[in-house]
Design a protein around this motif. Structure first.
Motif, PDB file in Angstrom:
ATOM      1  N   UNK A 112       0.836  -1.212   0.000  1.00  9.63           N
ATOM      2  CA  UNK A 112       0.000   0.000   0.000  1.00  9.63           C
ATOM      3  C   UNK A 112       0.863   1.250   0.000  1.00  9.63           C
ATOM      4  N   UNK A 113       1.924   1.243   0.797  1.00  9.59           N
ATOM      5  CA  UNK A 113       2.826   2.407   0.828  1.00  9.59           C
ATOM      6  C   UNK A 113       3.533   2.604  -0.511  1.00  9.59           C
ATOM      7  N   UNK A 114       3.968   1.504  -1.120  1.00  8.32           N
ATOM      8  CA  UNK A 114       4.656   1.601  -2.416  1.00  8.32           C
ATOM      9  C   UNK A 114       3.743   2.176  -3.496  1.00  8.32           C
ATOM     10  N   UNK A 115       2.472   1.765  -3.457  1.00  6.97           N
ATOM     11  CA  UNK A 115       1.559   2.100  -4.544  1.00  6.97           C
ATOM     12  C   UNK A 115       0.753   3.374  -4.286  1.00  6.97           C
ATOM     13  N   UNK A 116       0.928   3.981  -3.132  1.00  8.05           N
ATOM     14  CA  UNK A 116       0.218   5.207  -2.797  1.00  8.05           C
ATOM     15  C   UNK A 116       1.062   6.427  -3.162  1.00  8.05           C
ATOM     16  N   UNK A 117       0.489   7.588  -2.977  1.00  8.71           N
ATOM     17  CA  UNK A 117       1.184   8.834  -3.319  1.00  8.71           C
ATOM     18  C   UNK A 117       2.526   8.932  -2.600  1.00  8.71           C
ATOM     19  N   UNK A 118       3.579   9.208  -3.368  1.00  3.77           N
ATOM     20  CA  UNK A 118       4.917   9.318  -2.808  1.00  3.77           C
ATOM     21  C   UNK A 118       5.681   8.023  -2.773  1.00  3.77           C
ATOM     22  N   UNK A 121       5.923   3.029  -6.428  1.00  2.06           N
ATOM     23  CA  UNK A 121       5.016   2.587  -7.494  1.00  2.06           C
ATOM     24  C   UNK A 121       3.731   3.412  -7.478  1.00  2.06           C
ATOM     25  N   UNK A 122       3.871   4.696  -7.193  1.00  2.07           N
ATOM     26  CA  UNK A 122       2.705   5.564  -7.148  1.00  2.07           C
ATOM     27  C   UNK A 122       1.896   5.447  -8.443  1.00  2.07           C
ATOM     28  N   UNK A 123       0.602   5.249  -8.293  1.00  3.82           N
ATOM     29  CA  UNK A 123      -0.263   5.102  -9.455  1.00  3.82           C
ATOM     30  C   UNK A 123      -0.533   3.667  -9.856  1.00  3.82           C
ATOM     31  N   UNK A 124       0.039   2.702  -9.114  1.00  5.64           N
ATOM     32  CA  UNK A 124      -0.248   1.291  -9.384  1.00  5.64           C
ATOM     33  C   UNK A 124      -1.544   0.930  -8.660  1.00  5.64           C
TER      34      UNK A 124
END
Length: 485
Positions: A112-118, A121-124
């Motif tokens: 969740x942290x990787x794929x969230x803003x900042x 993987x932001x935008x996954x």
């Protein structure tokens, strides 16, 4: 500790012989087999597998199966659970799934942290949404069986060592938020690749997004029904269920190939052989002339006599009683089945006293349950059973509700035993003893919850204080069943 000693030894050799490069010294304490930064698509596959085998198909399921009389504990730990000797109250009993659920939640938080803003993987949004659904799923199982648990301060290794225990009421708010956020994220466009074959639940392509969304709505239906005692909302149950699966082809399940992966209940039998066929369940099937009675059970040895184990008073021996006949090596693990969705609709309609729609949903649920891969009874057989042996019991609201819940209990043998355990506790809290359990020890020792895991009981004073001596499992309901914790 071994890694630390090894590092000292290498350093001494380097000083003595002056042969180690600076690069080697810089990397000596790095574990190359445990990289710090892993792509979310690799982590999420591991979480799917762990959720299936180490959570849903784990000791939680085996012990639930014993407590709700889908099976009878006839040897060793399961025998002790059957006769309520130590196992239900011990902090060691559920320590493995306790650790697995927290490990899954920690890994999912990383995704969740990787794929969230900042994040890296932001935008996954695809992986983000799936991680949020699996977070809701693991967190719900954890709190449903344990009650109040460490949550808001948990998942911070090396930062908070003794996280506080949060209320189940507050945790349920987070469960629904995970699901709402997941539905929103799965509706967004993403430039990241889909999981493909790394999605062990669905196909992992763009078309699978719809099924993940339906899975999320189905979980919302399940957890809304779970709160029936605290905040009943049967219209929402129906609405969420209508947005969920419309056939078994869409349901959320983890499949096994029978070689490199094997179904948990069958593997448990092969490894331990701790269960006997339940007399209680058999009697319910016989009373309904249910054709599944000849499907569910078999003699321990081919050609032998099928003997059922008495609930609460079996002999402790292997090879005496019949065993489950549906524990095939490829039987799937259900995260959420289509037949559960139809049972949820049937109950919700019945509680609204809309009996025509309740009957339609109940028939659909029974038909889907008959068609499970390890049951394999036809739609025609389901129709005959419903018409001849079920429909006549649906006389009014009370009798219809009871039959819906008994049919759901039967359909959940044996892969969905945790959900059947949750249902029984919810119904008892609502004063509805629809499902008769025959273990005589239940008068004072029916496990109302599972004990916390020993690793936190021994290291976290906050968990140790609420655990006490473990006897609370017989006296204190979880919050959604009317308790205070």
């Amino acid at each position: 500790m071994k890694k630390y000693i090894y590092s000292i030894a290498i350093a001494l050799i380097a000083i003595t012989f002056s042969s180690c490069s600076e690069d080697l010294m810089d990397n000596i304490n790095k574990n190359v087999n445990d990289p710090a930064n892993v792509a979310s698509n690799l982590i999420i596959t591991d979480v799917m597998t762990s959720s299936a085998f180490s959570v849903t198909g784990s000791d939680l399921s085996f012990y639930s199966s014993c407590y709700i009389e889908h099976n009878v504990g006839s040897f060793n730990q399961m025998y002790n659970a059957e006769i309520r000797n130590n196992e239900p109250t011990s902090s060691t009993t559920y320590n493995n799934p306790w650790n697995s659920m927290y490990t899954n939640l920690l890994n999912l938080r990383d995704i969740i942290n990787k794929c969230s803003e900042g994040g890296s993987e932001e935008g996954n949004f695809y992986n983000l949404g799936i991680a949020q659904i699996l977070s809701a799923y693991n967190l719900a199982i954890l709190t449903d069986v344990m009650g109040d648990i460490p949550w808001t301060e948990a998942l911070q290794p090396g930062v908070i060592f003794t996280p506080m225990v949060d209320s189940q009421e507050a945790i349920y708010t987070d469960i629904f938020k995970f699901l709402d956020d997941a539905i929103a994220n799965l509706g967004k466009e993403t430039t990241f690749p889909f999981l493909g074959s790394q999605d062990f639940i669905y196909d992992g392509d763009e078309d699978s997004i719809d099924n993940w969304i339906k899975f999320a709505y189905g979980l919302k239906a399940r957890y809304t029904m779970r709160l029936s005692l605290r905040s009943p909302n049967y219209d929402n149950v129906i609405s969420f269920a209508d947005d969920s699966f419309s056939s078994a082809s869409e349901q959320s399940q983890y499949d096994y190939n029978g070689t490199s992966s094997k179904s948990p209940f069958q593997q448990f039998f092969l490894d331990r052989d701790y269960f006997g066929a339940s007399m209680s369940l058999h009697n319910k099937l016989v009373a309904r002339n249910d054709p599944r009675d000849s499907v569910f059970f078999k003699p321990y040895n081919d050609g032998g006599t099928l003997e059922f184990a008495p609930n609460g008073t079996p002999s402790q021996e292997q090879g005496k009683y019949g065993i489950s006949a549906i524990s095939s090596i490829t039987a799937p693990t259900y995260f959420l089945s289509y037949h559960e969705i139809e049972f949820l609709k049937a109950e919700a309609y019945a509680r609204k006293n809309d009996l025509p729609n309740a009957k339609i949903a109940l028939k659909a649920a029974i038909t889907a349950a008959f068609a499970k891969s390890n049951i394999d009874l036809s739609a025609a057989e389901a129709d005959s059973y419903y018409t001849d042996d079920v429909e006549g019991k649906l006389l009014d609201q009370a009798t219809t509700l009871k039959e819906i819940m008994v049919q759901k209990y039967i359909a959940f043998f044996e892969e969905e035993s945790v959900e059947a355990y949750n249902d029984i506790r919810r119904l008892k809290a609502m004063g509805e003893d629809f499902i008769q359990l025959d273990n005589p020890l239940n008068s004072s020792k029916f496990p109302l919850r599972f004990a916390y895991g020993s690793e936190d009981v021994t290291t976290n004073v906050n968990v140790r204080e609420v655990y006490g001596d473990g006897s609370y499992v017989y006296t204190e309901n979880v919050w959604w069943a009317g308790g205070s914790r």
